[in-house]
Design a protein around this motif. Structure first.
Motif, PDB file in Angstrom:
ATOM      1  N   UNK A  87       0.836  -1.205   0.000  1.00 56.74           N
ATOM      2  CA  UNK A  87       0.000   0.000   0.000  1.00 56.74           C
ATOM      3  C   UNK A  87       0.871   1.255   0.000  1.00 56.74           C
ATOM      4  N   UNK A  88       1.939   1.238   0.802  1.00 58.42           N
ATOM      5  CA  UNK A  88       2.836   2.405   0.867  1.00 58.42           C
ATOM      6  C   UNK A  88       3.438   2.720  -0.503  1.00 58.42           C
ATOM      7  N   UNK A  89       3.931   1.698  -1.196  1.00 55.99           N
ATOM      8  CA  UNK A  89       4.601   1.930  -2.478  1.00 55.99           C
ATOM      9  C   UNK A  89       3.607   2.354  -3.547  1.00 55.99           C
ATOM     10  N   UNK A  90       2.427   1.743  -3.571  1.00 54.45           N
ATOM     11  CA  UNK A  90       1.457   2.123  -4.602  1.00 54.45           C
ATOM     12  C   UNK A  90       1.022   3.576  -4.422  1.00 54.45           C
ATOM     13  N   UNK A  91       0.953   4.034  -3.172  1.00 51.21           N
ATOM     14  CA  UNK A  91       0.612   5.432  -2.924  1.00 51.21           C
ATOM     15  C   UNK A  91       1.778   6.348  -3.313  1.00 51.21           C
ATOM     16  N   UNK A  92       2.967   5.927  -2.971  1.00 52.11           N
ATOM     17  CA  UNK A  92       4.152   6.739  -3.293  1.00 52.11           C
ATOM     18  C   UNK A  92       4.320   6.898  -4.796  1.00 52.11           C
ATOM     19  N   UNK A  93       4.088   5.833  -5.545  1.00 54.85           N
ATOM     20  CA  UNK A  93       4.241   5.874  -7.002  1.00 54.85           C
ATOM     21  C   UNK A  93       3.021   6.480  -7.696  1.00 54.85           C
ATOM     22  N   UNK A  94       1.925   6.610  -6.961  1.00 57.79           N
ATOM     23  CA  UNK A  94       0.681   7.133  -7.531  1.00 57.79           C
ATOM     24  C   UNK A  94       0.238   6.308  -8.747  1.00 57.79           C
ATOM     25  N   UNK A  95       0.153   5.000  -8.524  1.00 56.30           N
ATOM     26  CA  UNK A  95      -0.301   4.089  -9.573  1.00 56.30           C
ATOM     27  C   UNK A  95      -1.625   3.456  -9.141  1.00 56.30           C
ATOM     28  N   UNK A  96      -2.301   2.820 -10.088  1.00 59.57           N
ATOM     29  CA  UNK A  96      -3.593   2.191  -9.796  1.00 59.57           C
ATOM     30  C   UNK A  96      -3.397   1.041  -8.810  1.00 59.57           C
ATOM     31  N   UNK A  97      -4.019   1.096  -7.631  1.00 59.25           N
ATOM     32  CA  UNK A  97      -3.803   0.060  -6.614  1.00 59.25           C
ATOM     33  C   UNK A  97      -4.120  -1.347  -7.115  1.00 59.25           C
ATOM     34  N   UNK A 121       1.033  -7.246 -19.575  1.00 61.57           N
ATOM     35  CA  UNK A 121       0.198  -6.578 -20.587  1.00 61.57           C
ATOM     36  C   UNK A 121      -1.163  -7.233 -20.786  1.00 61.57           C
ATOM     37  N   UNK A 122      -1.281  -8.514 -20.486  1.00 66.59           N
ATOM     38  CA  UNK A 122      -2.555  -9.210 -20.672  1.00 66.59           C
ATOM     39  C   UNK A 122      -3.555  -8.911 -19.560  1.00 66.59           C
ATOM     40  N   UNK A 123      -3.037  -8.654 -18.336  1.00 66.88           N
ATOM     41  CA  UNK A 123      -3.946  -8.559 -17.186  1.00 66.88           C
ATOM     42  C   UNK A 123      -3.771  -7.281 -16.371  1.00 66.88           C
ATOM     43  N   UNK A 124      -2.691  -6.522 -16.617  1.00 67.34           N
ATOM     44  CA  UNK A 124      -2.429  -5.292 -15.865  1.00 67.34           C
ATOM     45  C   UNK A 124      -2.389  -4.129 -16.855  1.00 67.34           C
ATOM     46  N   UNK A 125      -3.484  -3.410 -17.013  1.00 67.01           N
ATOM     47  CA  UNK A 125      -3.556  -2.355 -18.039  1.00 67.01           C
ATOM     48  C   UNK A 125      -2.449  -1.311 -17.940  1.00 67.01           C
ATOM     49  N   UNK A 126      -2.052  -0.936 -16.731  1.00 69.05           N
ATOM     50  CA  UNK A 126      -1.061   0.134 -16.572  1.00 69.05           C
ATOM     51  C   UNK A 126       0.339  -0.401 -16.306  1.00 69.05           C
ATOM     52  N   UNK A 127       0.649  -1.593 -16.804  1.00 70.48           N
ATOM     53  CA  UNK A 127       1.923  -2.230 -16.477  1.00 70.48           C
ATOM     54  C   UNK A 127       3.122  -1.406 -16.929  1.00 70.48           C
ATOM     55  N   UNK A 128       3.038  -0.722 -18.058  1.00 69.61           N
ATOM     56  CA  UNK A 128       4.164   0.068 -18.549  1.00 69.61           C
ATOM     57  C   UNK A 128       4.479   1.205 -17.581  1.00 69.61           C
ATOM     58  N   UNK A 129       3.439   1.895 -17.135  1.00 68.25           N
ATOM     59  CA  UNK A 129       3.642   2.989 -16.173  1.00 68.25           C
ATOM     60  C   UNK A 129       4.198   2.463 -14.857  1.00 68.25           C
ATOM     61  N   UNK A 130       3.656   1.344 -14.385  1.00 69.79           N
ATOM     62  CA  UNK A 130       4.122   0.769 -13.119  1.00 69.79           C
ATOM     63  C   UNK A 130       5.584   0.379 -13.218  1.00 69.79           C
ATOM     64  N   UNK A 131       5.968  -0.314 -14.272  1.00 70.14           N
ATOM     65  CA  UNK A 131       7.350  -0.756 -14.428  1.00 70.14           C
ATOM     66  C   UNK A 131       8.299   0.441 -14.470  1.00 70.14           C
TER      67      UNK A 131
END
Length: 384
Positions: A172-182, A293-303
């Motif tokens: 939870x901490x990292x997803x908030x810090x990166x501001x990505x879709x939880x 890419x098949x199951x995580x729509x925002x994978x490029x941004x997250x990576x």
């Protein structure tokens, strides 16, 4: 833990108490939100199992030797907080270090004042181990823990070991810090960690092989207890600022704690362990991005955001700790291991890559991690 002749080398209970007292509090979250996070991580872990096995074509063997069907409960998934992560890892350390600390205890018990030194040293070392664990406990997102004995609090696979830990507050901490879709980030993390669970459950000899290498590494430790504890104490002091500036010395200032305690024989073993860990971590990164890419729509941004965060650290103390604990080397393992896996799959396909799991002899060497064509030539008999 190991206590011979009244000499206790490490007070593990004190290590747990120290770590849980010092570890940073997790992100602010309501009880209802926390329950929702735990439930979602469990769902993602279950879904990731099918995604990973389909992509990697790796399945745990059944009793008759054939591949297991999807959904086999080969190792439990535990969604934990930071304190529970500490307890799980202390249990694993106790198991792994028992032979080494037993030898050191016997040596110290025979020396004048050994019992007194052991009692004091065990407390001091317990505090120091706890300090290091408190640092790591707020950073680990997940882990396949394979060495701690099975207990009520730490259930394991049917054969007596292995469980997947997902550290909810850190995710939870990292997803908030990166501001990505939880939702996307949690599934992405589960894909990585599920790959590790699949590696150990689908390759039955892998756990014993890694354990054997670690035990061989520890068996080669030739220093006495006081020297080992002094090295650990120096490490903690240099990280916390307790050591006066300028006392680090050129010999140890730029070396990790693991490097400081090595003998020549240990360096050889560590080379093999480094190759295995590079393979496991690189494979997990390759799989999470391959399935993503098949199951995580925002994978490029997250990576992109996660890679930048992983490389930068979080300040001077964080960078010093990473260097001393060898975590910088772990970052190289991700990069080099992922490049090895990607290159080999491009050359011989996923089935060809999976020959890496045939036996310890087909694991890549440290040199082959940097030279995938060398591994292909050795295992597949193909020239560059």
């Amino acid at each position: 833990m190991t206590s011979l002749g009244g000499v206790q080398m490490v007070d593990w209970n004190l290590a747990v108490t120290t770590a849980t007292r010092l570890v940073r509090p997790g992100p602010e979250i309501s009880r209802e939100e926390a329950r929702a996070v735990v439930a979602e991580l469990r769902r993602h872990a279950t879904a990731s199992e099918e995604h990973v096995r389909r992509f990697t074509r790796m399945h745990p063997p059944t009793p008759d030797g054939g591949p297991a069907g999807n959904g086999d409960a080969d190792a439990p998934v535990l969604v934990v907080d930071r304190a529970s992560w500490v307890r799980a890892n202390v249990a694993g350390f106790r198991e792994l270090l028992a032979p080494l600390l037993g030898r050191m205890s016997e040596r110290r018990a025979g020396s004048p004042g050994g019992a007194v030194l052991g009692a004091v040293g065990g407390k001091v070392t317990g505090v120091e181990v706890g300090m290091l664990l408190s640092f790591l406990a707020s950073r680990v997102l997940g882990q396949y823990e394979t060495f701690a004995p099975v207990s009520r609090d730490l259930p394991g696979a049917a054969d007596g070991g292995g469980r997947l830990l997902l550290v909810a507050p850190n995710i939870v901490h990292v997803e908030r810090e990166l501001e990505v879709a939880p939702h996307d980030f949690r599934l992405w993390v589960c894909l990585h960690e599920e790959t590790h669970r699949t590696q150990f459950s689908a390759v039955p000899w892998l756990r014993d092989h890694v354990r054997g290498e670690i035990q061989a590494f520890l068996a080669e430790t030739d220093m006495d207890a006081s020297t080992l504890l002094e090295r650990l104490r120096d490490a903690v002091q240099s990280l916390t600022g307790a050591r006066p500036q300028g006392e680090e010395g050129e010999e140890s200032g730029d070396r990790s704690f693991v490097e400081l305690v090595q003998t020549p024989a240990q360096r050889e073993i560590l080379g093999r362990l480094t190759a295995v860990m590079s393979l496991l971590e690189g494979h997990a990164d390759y799989v999470m991005d391959g399935v993503g890419p098949q199951v995580v729509p925002s994978v490029v941004e997250i990576r992109e955001k996660f890679t930048k965060r992983r490389a930068s650290g979080a300040g001077r103390l964080d960078q010093a700790l990473r260097k001393l604990l060898g975590l910088d080397a772990k970052l190289r393992q991700y990069r080099e291991g992922e490049r090895f896996v990607r290159t080999v799959v491009d050359e011989v396909g996923m089935e060809g890559f999976n020959k890496v799991w045939t036996s310890p002899n087909t694991l890549p060497t440290k040199a082959e991690i940097a030279d995938p064509a060398g591994w292909v030539a050795r295992v597949h008999g193909k020239g560059e």
